[in-house]
Design a protein around this motif. Structure first.
Motif, short mmCIF file in Angstrom:
data_model
loop_
_atom_site.label_atom_id
_atom_site.label_comp_id
_atom_site.label_asym_id
_atom_site.label_seq_id
_atom_site.Cartn_x
_atom_site.Cartn_y
_atom_site.Cartn_z
N SER A 1 0.81 -1.22 0.00
CA SER A 1 0.00 0.00 0.00
C SER A 1 0.85 1.27 0.00
O SER A 1 0.33 2.37 -0.15
CB SER A 1 -0.93 0.01 1.23
OG SER A 1 -0.18 0.20 2.43
N ILE A 2 2.16 1.10 0.18
CA ILE A 2 3.07 2.25 0.22
C ILE A 2 3.44 2.65 -1.20
O ILE A 2 3.89 1.83 -1.99
CB ILE A 2 4.34 1.93 1.04
CG1 ILE A 2 3.95 1.43 2.44
CG2 ILE A 2 5.25 3.13 1.11
CD1 ILE A 2 3.15 2.42 3.24
N ARG A 3 3.28 3.92 -1.52
CA ARG A 3 3.60 4.40 -2.86
C ARG A 3 5.11 4.59 -3.04
O ARG A 3 5.80 4.98 -2.11
CB ARG A 3 2.90 5.74 -3.12
CG ARG A 3 1.38 5.65 -3.22
CD ARG A 3 0.81 7.01 -3.55
NE ARG A 3 -0.64 6.97 -3.67
CZ ARG A 3 -1.39 8.03 -3.96
NH1 ARG A 3 -0.81 9.22 -4.15
NH2 ARG A 3 -2.71 7.92 -4.06
N ASN A 4 5.53 4.31 -4.23
CA ASN A 4 6.93 4.59 -4.55
C ASN A 4 7.19 6.09 -4.54
O ASN A 4 6.32 6.87 -4.93
CB ASN A 4 7.28 4.05 -5.95
CG ASN A 4 7.47 2.55 -5.97
OD1 ASN A 4 7.91 1.97 -4.98
ND2 ASN A 4 7.13 1.92 -7.07
N PRO A 5 8.36 6.51 -4.07
CA PRO A 5 8.69 7.94 -4.16
C PRO A 5 8.74 8.38 -5.61
O PRO A 5 9.19 7.63 -6.47
CB PRO A 5 10.07 8.03 -3.49
CG PRO A 5 10.63 6.65 -3.56
CD PRO A 5 9.45 5.72 -3.49
N LYS A 6 8.25 9.58 -5.86
CA LYS A 6 8.24 10.10 -7.23
C LYS A 6 9.65 10.50 -7.62
O LYS A 6 10.28 11.32 -6.96
CB LYS A 6 7.30 11.30 -7.34
CG LYS A 6 7.04 11.74 -8.77
CD LYS A 6 5.95 12.79 -8.84
CE LYS A 6 5.66 13.15 -10.29
NZ LYS A 6 4.59 14.18 -10.39
N LEU A 7 10.13 9.91 -8.68
CA LEU A 7 11.51 10.14 -9.10
C LEU A 7 11.58 11.21 -10.18
O LEU A 7 10.74 11.23 -11.08
CB LEU A 7 12.13 8.84 -9.64
CG LEU A 7 12.16 7.64 -8.69
CD1 LEU A 7 12.76 6.44 -9.40
CD2 LEU A 7 12.96 7.97 -7.44
#
Length: 310
Positions: A111-117
């Motif tokens: 449920s944790i979103r990937n950091p926006k790169l």
């Protein structure tokens, strides 16, 4: 550095996961070690976060708030978003393995979103600078065979577009003798890359003068003591060259691969072919090089068009 004393069930799970990565996923040693480093760093945080070393049951009970605390800690420590994205991928892989082997599930990690790169743009050398690197590859070496080794390695990177790890993983019996070379890249995927005569000549010249005479399954590229050359040494050699030529810090061994792709594109190469040559799984990764070529085109336009110079 946090001292980890993990419960036996976690140690067993990690050992099985490592074996699975190598045997089933056929991950390279480099990838496997990175996955393990990411997991151990996470477990070190969780040990502090919970007040004790976690067992499998503890890991399965972690909730989204726990994972977000870990992400916040990484951010406070100044770790790059790209590094955190990889660590999160490693963690998800481990949790999927726990589920696959019947140890249990934890839906919170997914449920944790990937950091926006940020969209990174490769930083190649100009054709002139790339050739200057090759011309000065051995400038700092007193031993002629080490100078020829550096030239052979950097010519291979620029001439074939290899990753530094792919080049250093080559054994003597994989030394190119014809017009092509089979390279085993990320995920143990193989690809065929053309080999220029100048690349073969540079490698042959190095091999003839190398005092250790690598043969068979011996490493092709050797260090001064006869062991397999490591990436840190290649990077150190490039630092010396860029200091001599006054090149930017982005002039690294990997920049030779970027230069290979960018110069092919500028010369009329199509993206699909370049994708195959680089071993990119996704075309979107290769498309980053179009931004570099567009920047070059705009720089030429701004510097030469009469209206642009007004």
């Amino acid at each position: 550095m946090i001292a980890l004393t993990l419960p036996q069930d976690v140690r067993d799970a990690i050992a099985d996961w490592r074996q699975w990565l190598s045997a089933e996923r056929r991950a390279s040693n480099h990838t496997t070690e990175n996955y393990l480093a990411d997991l151990y760093a996470f477990l070190g945080f969780i040990q502090v976060h919970l007040g004790d070393a976690p067992d499998i049951r503890d890991l399965l009970r972690l909730n989204p708030r726990d994972f977000r605390s870990w992400l916040a800690r990484r951010s406070m420590d100044g770790l790059a978003k790209s590094s955190t994205a990889r660590a999160l991928s490693s963690l998800r892989n481990f949790y999927r393995f726990l589920d696959r082997t019947g140890r249990g599930q934890n839906a919170a990690v997914n449920s944790i979103r990937n950091p926006k790169l940020p969209q990174s743009v490769p930083k190649p050398l100009s054709p002139q600078d790339a050739m200057a690197v090759l011309d000065n590859a051995g400038a700092w070496q007193d031993e002629p065979w080490l100078a020829k080794r550096n030239l052979a390695l950097f010519t291979l990177l620029y001439g074939c577009g290899l990753r530094i790890s792919e080049a250093l993983d080559l054994n003597a019996n994989q030394r190119p003798t014809g017009d092509s070379l089979v390279i085993t890249g990320k995920g143990n995927k193989q690809r065929l890359v053309p080999v220029l005569q100048i690349v073969r000549d540079a490698i042959d010249d190095y091999a003839k003068t190398c005092p250790y005479a690598p043969d068979g399954n011996d490493p092709l590229f050797l260090g001064a003591r006869g062991k397999r050359l490591v990436a840190q040494v290649a990077q150190r050699e490039m630092r010396k060259i860029r200091g001599l030529l006054n090149l930017p810090d982005t002039a690294t061994p990997h920049a030779m691969r970027h230069s290979f792709a960018t110069h092919l594109l500028a010369g009329g190469g199509d993206l699909r072919t370049i994708q195959d040559l680089l071993g990119h799984a996704s075309l979107s990764t290769t498309q980053r090089y179009t931004a570099v070529d567009t920047e070059r085109m705009m720089a030429v336009y701004q510097g030469t068009h009469p209206r642009a110079r007004r």
